[in-house]
Design a protein around this motif. Sequence first.
Motif, PDB file in Angstrom:
ATOM      1  N   VAL A 208       0.840  -1.199   0.000  1.00 60.77           N
ATOM      2  CA  VAL A 208       0.000   0.000   0.000  1.00 60.77           C
ATOM      3  C   VAL A 208       0.873   1.247   0.000  1.00 60.77           C
ATOM      4  CG1 VAL A 208      -1.608   1.329   1.416  1.00 60.77           C
ATOM      5  CG2 VAL A 208      -1.901  -1.127   1.154  1.00 60.77           C
ATOM      6  N   GLY A 209       1.942   1.205   0.779  1.00 59.54           N
ATOM      7  CA  GLY A 209       2.809   2.376   0.917  1.00 59.54           C
ATOM      8  C   GLY A 209       3.345   2.851  -0.423  1.00 59.54           C
ATOM      9  N   THR A 210       3.846   1.913  -1.221  1.00 59.13           N
ATOM     10  CA  THR A 210       4.427   2.292  -2.508  1.00 59.13           C
ATOM     11  C   THR A 210       3.365   2.892  -3.422  1.00 59.13           C
ATOM     12  OG1 THR A 210       6.055   0.526  -2.327  1.00 59.13           O
ATOM     13  CG2 THR A 210       5.651   1.393  -4.528  1.00 59.13           C
ATOM     14  N   ARG A 211       2.209   2.258  -3.468  1.00 61.52           N
ATOM     15  CA  ARG A 211       1.159   2.774  -4.347  1.00 61.52           C
ATOM     16  C   ARG A 211       0.707   4.159  -3.914  1.00 61.52           C
ATOM     17  NH1 ARG A 211      -2.865   0.976  -7.987  1.00 61.52           N
ATOM     18  NH2 ARG A 211      -1.364  -0.622  -8.501  1.00 61.52           N
ATOM     19  N   ARG A 212       0.522   4.357  -2.632  1.00 62.47           N
ATOM     20  CA  ARG A 212       0.061   5.666  -2.145  1.00 62.47           C
ATOM     21  C   ARG A 212       1.121   6.729  -2.375  1.00 62.47           C
ATOM     22  NH1 ARG A 212      -4.212   5.498   2.280  1.00 62.47           N
ATOM     23  NH2 ARG A 212      -3.380   7.507   2.850  1.00 62.47           N
ATOM     24  N   ASP A 213       2.368   6.362  -2.097  1.00 62.97           N
ATOM     25  CA  ASP A 213       3.452   7.324  -2.287  1.00 62.97           C
ATOM     26  C   ASP A 213       3.476   7.807  -3.729  1.00 62.97           C
ATOM     27  OD1 ASP A 213       5.973   5.845  -0.075  1.00 62.97           O
ATOM     28  OD2 ASP A 213       4.246   7.147   0.301  1.00 62.97           O
ATOM     29  N   SER A 214       3.377   6.870  -4.655  1.00 63.96           N
ATOM     30  CA  SER A 214       3.523   7.235  -6.055  1.00 63.96           C
ATOM     31  C   SER A 214       2.432   8.207  -6.480  1.00 63.96           C
ATOM     32  CB  SER A 214       3.507   5.998  -6.941  1.00 63.96           C
ATOM     33  OG  SER A 214       2.223   5.424  -6.929  1.00 63.96           O
ATOM     34  N   LYS A 215       1.255   8.102  -5.844  1.00 65.21           N
ATOM     35  CA  LYS A 215       0.182   9.020  -6.220  1.00 65.21           C
ATOM     36  C   LYS A 215       0.312  10.358  -5.507  1.00 65.21           C
ATOM     37  CE  LYS A 215      -3.251   5.457  -7.187  1.00 65.21           C
ATOM     38  NZ  LYS A 215      -3.319   5.601  -8.644  1.00 65.21           N
ATOM     39  N   LYS A 216       0.805  10.299  -4.288  1.00 58.63           N
ATOM     40  CA  LYS A 216       0.707  11.502  -3.459  1.00 58.63           C
ATOM     41  C   LYS A 216       1.682  12.593  -3.858  1.00 58.63           C
ATOM     42  CE  LYS A 216       3.903  10.709   0.298  1.00 58.63           C
ATOM     43  NZ  LYS A 216       4.166   9.965   1.512  1.00 58.63           N
ATOM     44  N   TRP A 217       2.874  12.205  -4.351  1.00 58.76           N
ATOM     45  CA  TRP A 217       3.898  13.233  -4.560  1.00 58.76           C
ATOM     46  C   TRP A 217       3.459  14.319  -5.529  1.00 58.76           C
ATOM     47  CZ3 TRP A 217       7.176   8.375  -4.644  1.00 58.76           C
ATOM     48  CH2 TRP A 217       7.771   8.152  -3.402  1.00 58.76           C
ATOM     49  N   LYS A 218       2.940  13.904  -6.648  1.00 59.37           N
ATOM     50  CA  LYS A 218       2.549  14.915  -7.624  1.00 59.37           C
ATOM     51  C   LYS A 218       1.486  15.849  -7.042  1.00 59.37           C
ATOM     52  CE  LYS A 218       1.965  15.337 -12.510  1.00 59.37           C
ATOM     53  NZ  LYS A 218       1.796  14.668 -13.784  1.00 59.37           N
ATOM     54  N   ASN A 219       0.555  15.270  -6.298  1.00 56.87           N
ATOM     55  CA  ASN A 219      -0.516  16.080  -5.718  1.00 56.87           C
ATOM     56  C   ASN A 219      -0.002  17.010  -4.632  1.00 56.87           C
ATOM     57  OD1 ASN A 219      -2.314  14.780  -7.313  1.00 56.87           O
ATOM     58  ND2 ASN A 219      -2.860  13.256  -5.773  1.00 56.87           N
ATOM     59  N   ARG A 220       1.156  16.681  -4.090  1.00 54.08           N
ATOM     60  CA  ARG A 220       1.677  17.502  -2.990  1.00 54.08           C
ATOM     61  C   ARG A 220       2.782  18.440  -3.444  1.00 54.08           C
ATOM     62  NH1 ARG A 220       1.848  13.691   2.401  1.00 54.08           N
ATOM     63  NH2 ARG A 220      -0.280  12.920   2.226  1.00 54.08           N
ATOM     64  N   ASP A 221       2.798  18.793  -4.703  1.00 54.06           N
ATOM     65  CA  ASP A 221       3.768  19.776  -5.152  1.00 54.06           C
ATOM     66  C   ASP A 221       3.275  21.143  -4.713  1.00 54.06           C
ATOM     67  OD1 ASP A 221       5.450  20.440  -8.348  1.00 54.06           O
ATOM     68  OD2 ASP A 221       5.614  21.371  -6.377  1.00 54.06           O
ATOM     69  N   LYS A 222       3.921  21.674  -3.671  1.00 55.80           N
ATOM     70  CA  LYS A 222       3.428  22.913  -3.066  1.00 55.80           C
ATOM     71  C   LYS A 222       3.942  24.144  -3.784  1.00 55.80           C
ATOM     72  CE  LYS A 222       4.638  21.523   1.307  1.00 55.80           C
ATOM     73  NZ  LYS A 222       4.989  20.336   1.776  1.00 55.80           N
ATOM     74  N   ARG A 223       4.710  23.969  -4.823  1.00 59.46           N
ATOM     75  CA  ARG A 223       5.350  25.130  -5.451  1.00 59.46           C
ATOM     76  C   ARG A 223       4.334  25.998  -6.159  1.00 59.46           C
ATOM     77  NH1 ARG A 223       9.918  22.317  -8.946  1.00 59.46           N
ATOM     78  NH2 ARG A 223       8.179  20.880  -9.319  1.00 59.46           N
ATOM     79  N   GLN A 224       4.245  27.255  -5.702  1.00 62.87           N
ATOM     80  CA  GLN A 224       3.328  28.203  -6.306  1.00 62.87           C
ATOM     81  C   GLN A 224       4.068  29.124  -7.270  1.00 62.87           C
ATOM     82  OE1 GLN A 224      -0.028  28.284  -5.722  1.00 62.87           O
ATOM     83  NE2 GLN A 224       0.402  26.412  -4.613  1.00 62.87           N
TER      84      GLN A 224
END
Lengths: 710, 660, 80
Positions: B386-402
Amino acid sequence: MSSEFEIKQENLKKIFYPESLAIVGATKITGTVPNDIITNILRTNFQGVVFPVSPKERFINAVKCYKYIIDIEDQIDLAILVFPSSVCHMALEQCGQKGIKSAIIISAGFKEVGGNGIEREKQIISIAHKYGMSFIGPNCLGVINTDPTSLLNASFARKMPEEGSIAFLSQSGALCTAVLDYAQAKQIGFSKFVSFGNKADISEIDLLYYLKNDPKTKVILLYLEEISDGRELMKAAREIIRDTGKPILAIKSGRTSEGASAAASHTGSLAGSDEIINAAFEQAGIIRCNDIEDMFNTAIALTYQPLPKDNRIAIITNAGGPGVLTTDAAINDGLKLAQFSEKTTEIYKKSLPTTANIKNPVDVIGDARADRYHVAISQALKDENVDAAFVILTPQSMTDIDTIATEICQVAGHYDKPVYTSFMGEADVASGIKILQKAKIPHYLLPESMSKSLARAFRFSQRLNFKNEEVIKERKFETNKANKILNEAIRNKRNYLPEEEAIEILKCYGLPVLDNGLAKSENEAISIAENIGYPVVMKIISDDIVHKFDVGGVVINIKNKTESKSAYNSIITNVKNKIPEAKVKGIFVTKMIPKGEEVILGIKRDPAFGAVVMFGFGGIFVEIFKDVNFRVAPLNDSEALKMIYDIKSIKILTGARGRSVKDIGSIQDSIVRITQLAVDCPQIKELDINPLIVLEEKKGCYVADAKIML
Amino acid sequence: MSHRKLNQDEIDHLIKNGCTASDWQSVNVKQGFNPINIKNVIFSGEVILGNYTGNFELFPGLKCEFGIYNCTIHNCSISDNVYIKDVKLLMNYNIEDNAIIYNTEQISVTSESTFGNGVEIEVLNEGGGRELKIFDKLSSQIAYMLVNYHHAPHFIKNLNNMIDRYIESIKSKIGLIGKYVKIKNCKQIQNVNIGPFADLYSVLNIENGTIASNEKAPITVGEGVIAKNFIIQSGSIVDSSAILNNCFIGQSVQIGKQFSAENSAFFANCEGFHSEACSVFAGPYSVTHHKSTLLIAGMYSFFNAGSGTNQSNHMYKLGPVHQGIMERGAKTGSFSYLLWPSRIGAFSVVVGKHYSNFDTSLLPFSYIVESGGKSVISPAMNLFTVGTRRDSKKWKNRDKRQDPQKLDLIHFDLFSPYSIGKVLKGMDILKSLYEKADKKQDFVLYNGINIKRLMLKTCRNYYNLALKIYLGDKIVNQLQNMSDNISFDNLKQQMLSISFNFEDWIDLGGMLVPKSESEKLVSAIEMGGFDTLTDITNHLQNLFNKYDNLSFAWTLGLIEQVFEIKITEFSSQHLLQIISEWQTNSLKLNNMILNDANKEFDSKSQIGFGIDGDSEIKLKDFEEVRGTFAENSFIKEIQSESEQINKTAKDLLKKLNSSK
Amino acid sequence: MVTDEIQTKVKQVISNVLKISADELSNDANFIFDLGADSMQSLELVAAFEEEFDIEMDQEKALEIQSVADAVVFIENCLN
């Protein structure tokens, strides 16, 4: 023989206060859940005996292991299952055989994963029932009890919270760890802390009843993702609040419109799950919170400070602007600025500088130190006209923040009135805030939060003090007759009752319907109209036409025979042109109601709460204005009246701008009747009375249109 | 801005307001200047003043007048509508409009400065040798090359020269405080450039640095921060007593809660709380949250440090000479320990204490545990957690760069030519080890680490699953891009039109590129093919944008390998096989991920808790409870994905069959 | 191969992998519950069965083999 409820309550005692426990499926491997649990239990100095059960280890953390739980000779009060879900049933079976009645199943991989997981969950439920066991979980973080006689951390949360009076129940394990972290930073303690996971056996309702009798718990916080039995939840909450005065605060996640069905009825489309939950919680006395911070802001007010006897506040500040902001927020939230007594005013005049503002809000000005705050706060609290105090501080260069904080703590302790604080700023006020938190003086980042919390505390105290002396009115209902009509319709596989049939049902429950008749020909229509007496209204009746107005299927104010004939024909023609395929049953002829105010009444079935009633301003624009509110049925007269007065446009009914006062009593009566109908006739899926025309005082109201979905 | 000298009335007014000047003639003012809001100020050196009329809200409800009060100002140009109060010394700064500065001891530029640009930090090797010259436009790609390509000294020299030229343009004796900057209750700020909209409060001591804030991505530097020789890029937050020495903080990085770092670089979206870092190259999304964690002499990216993680880089008697690499997506469990030099393969989890040096770079997606004092690797076991699958999805969504100018170029694909290239090599290695091993052996040794002999075949099968999924993903994607013209012929035509080179790919500081492209770039810089850093950045951006094409081209090479054919021989049968295997294996993987919920092994991967390693959810994350934050939303996602896979496969096969 | 033979071999394999005496293994012993195998060891057991009986097990189905009895049934089906 004990009921299931009693068994669960009894077993919950051993979950929270076991004298001995077994960790079934323990392992030595660090970084795993089973190992984290055993480490946590031992680290927090659990006041009982621990028995790790591991098929292969001889010892873990220097504690002897047993291969199977049945190998343990001692009595075990609580089993904590951490085996993989595929073998939990085996472990639970052995627990049952050993006579263990209480368990916490931490393991994941049950209903939440679907497929085989659903079967596994059914299996463990069955085993538990077989042995009269109760369990929390599966798929949960665990249970924490900070009572020094127990000191149980049967969870894999890293942190053991400090002891406190707040109980936290959560359906989300992940949220629990975040809440523990948050609470630690704010020095908030807990009495009990439970993540109940899939709630396959013990639910939040069982836990609420347990906490009702827990002397360590003063306030209960609840985080829910889904509500399976809303009525039971409401019942439990009402009982707890009524019998113990313990407030219940809840967050229900998922504030989207997923519950609002795309139904044919207005009620169905307006009644989103969020609106219903708001209503249900309000009725039950549960304080609904928006988020964790909001929840804890209110919790600390209710836990650490007395409830206000009334809503008159004194604001003490060292800067004018924040004082004004706080006043605005307070008024918005339904609080009042206290009018100080002459004595208070005199004392302020003598003790505060001339530049200070001695009227409420009291501005002790920027150079105020602890002594000035002392005078301002203590005198305000002494004043009979003051029920609560808000103390605000902005850090000026001469402000002795820590001393003022200490002073506030001392003064507040002498009075039985709530004191809330807001030290505005960041780093400079941090140490002062810590002093307040340690002394359990509620502190808020924003004045708005302070005001909202007190407003909630006040409303809660009003609820506690409210004595329901209502005399139940006798009303007669023809339930059998209504059920007969409904069952017949269902037997004929119909899912919609048009107006003329809906009205029959409403008549059974004494709702105010008008004389009417169904005409199948022009002559019949005229005859019925003549019998009823003009003016009349004619409407098309067809299962295929729901919105009659839109297709020109309604003619109103028919005054004579000629108009009757013409109306009948024009309706038939319009419908033939617009919806040629519609099967027409006839033309419904009914007495025309004099002009009045249009309101809407409706019923909908909610999966969690059952029958829900809606009331509001109606007519064809009801979905645009949305001035409606909801309650869970049934309602009594006072609840129905409150429901009416809670709508935004109530002044239209009570006589605004020269309009006459309307017969609110008749609406009240109709609401009570319709809620009883909803409870007695579960065949009704949705019901719309739109509009209910309300006439002037004492002239009653009438159902102008109705439909029922089955 | 045109300025004039003060007239006598104005001077008299200022004196009446308690102001003094070493020379009133050196104080120039803007047209329309009004001295009314300048009180108790000591002027010295050349000073330029603007207009200060109007007011603003310092706190909600607390209005203050713009102006300058109770300060000593030396050699400053102060633009309009500022509020400067109680600053003991403000020296050698240009202060732009609407800046708010109060209750601060000293803000000064003491001599000509490059404001942290040009500082060389000793990343990766604590003893030196991999110096990274930091500057305010540094990207993780350039940093990666500077740190790792010391085998090409001319390249390093030329690149550093470009950097030096850039830095030269920044050098100045006057610092900048940009517009709408807030500086409150700070102690000492020395030789620091502060970009617009930055918020500095209760800072203890910052020296020789650049705070490259801007309106779209402001920077916060908060209470108790001590920093020396630093660059902080836009959108970052450094607060709560963080201590930084010789550090580069990239975009949208969060550092705080007594985190301390020296000679370290943190790129986009990194987080550092509580722990320590020394000579660390933290590529994008590296996260360390826990009190007893030390990261030292290592290169990390998409990394999560378990609490109490530790490494050792010392060699007996020779001091700190070693370094380690944790390839992208690697994680460490609580209290894990690694002995450098070691190299941990991508997306691997390290649990326990390891006292041997190993290199598992060619065995990605692995579990590395300690068993009876031995380091043991289970290759491919982290593929279906589960960890690997969730990680792979979360990073792009958590790009905080404005910041619209995103300096670090980041590819997020879990399966890419980079990772699958390693998978392919891993499969060969496992096959070879299996063939050579004696059945009596429990373990085989590979690059310093043990593998259970019995697992060699199983793990190889798991790798094969990943390979098939990647291949299918690429082909399915290519087909879907054809919209209404899906046919084998069209696909074949496309394939034949592409020239490809089946080679290794590398992770260039977050950007995935064929190795040859990076070599070409190095050569070009060596040969003087690029004049400026901007040219290099543009080149990298172009390369970044070509990822889809390049990765598809690489996939063609993969097809040749897997089917042992030339691409000209690729047939519709091969295509149908790819799609069918993609469907089967994708579903298999999803089912295995769901089964992972049962696993006791990694507490962090239990679905029921959603705790995916970075377990300190901050207050803002509580807002998730407003939405549909449900434990089983991840499950539903996986199930819905499986449905979609079935549907896609069915549709494609139908279209392909009908187009024959 | 008959069931008894398979069972004996299965127990031998388990004994080798989990380092437990084959005599201590009951016919329905569960790998996790009775023998304390972790999930990694469960996979190892499957690999060992494959090697011993020269069969290939589907990865997903292999995860369902949880006990001595499961293994015997599965292997029997494969061999037949």
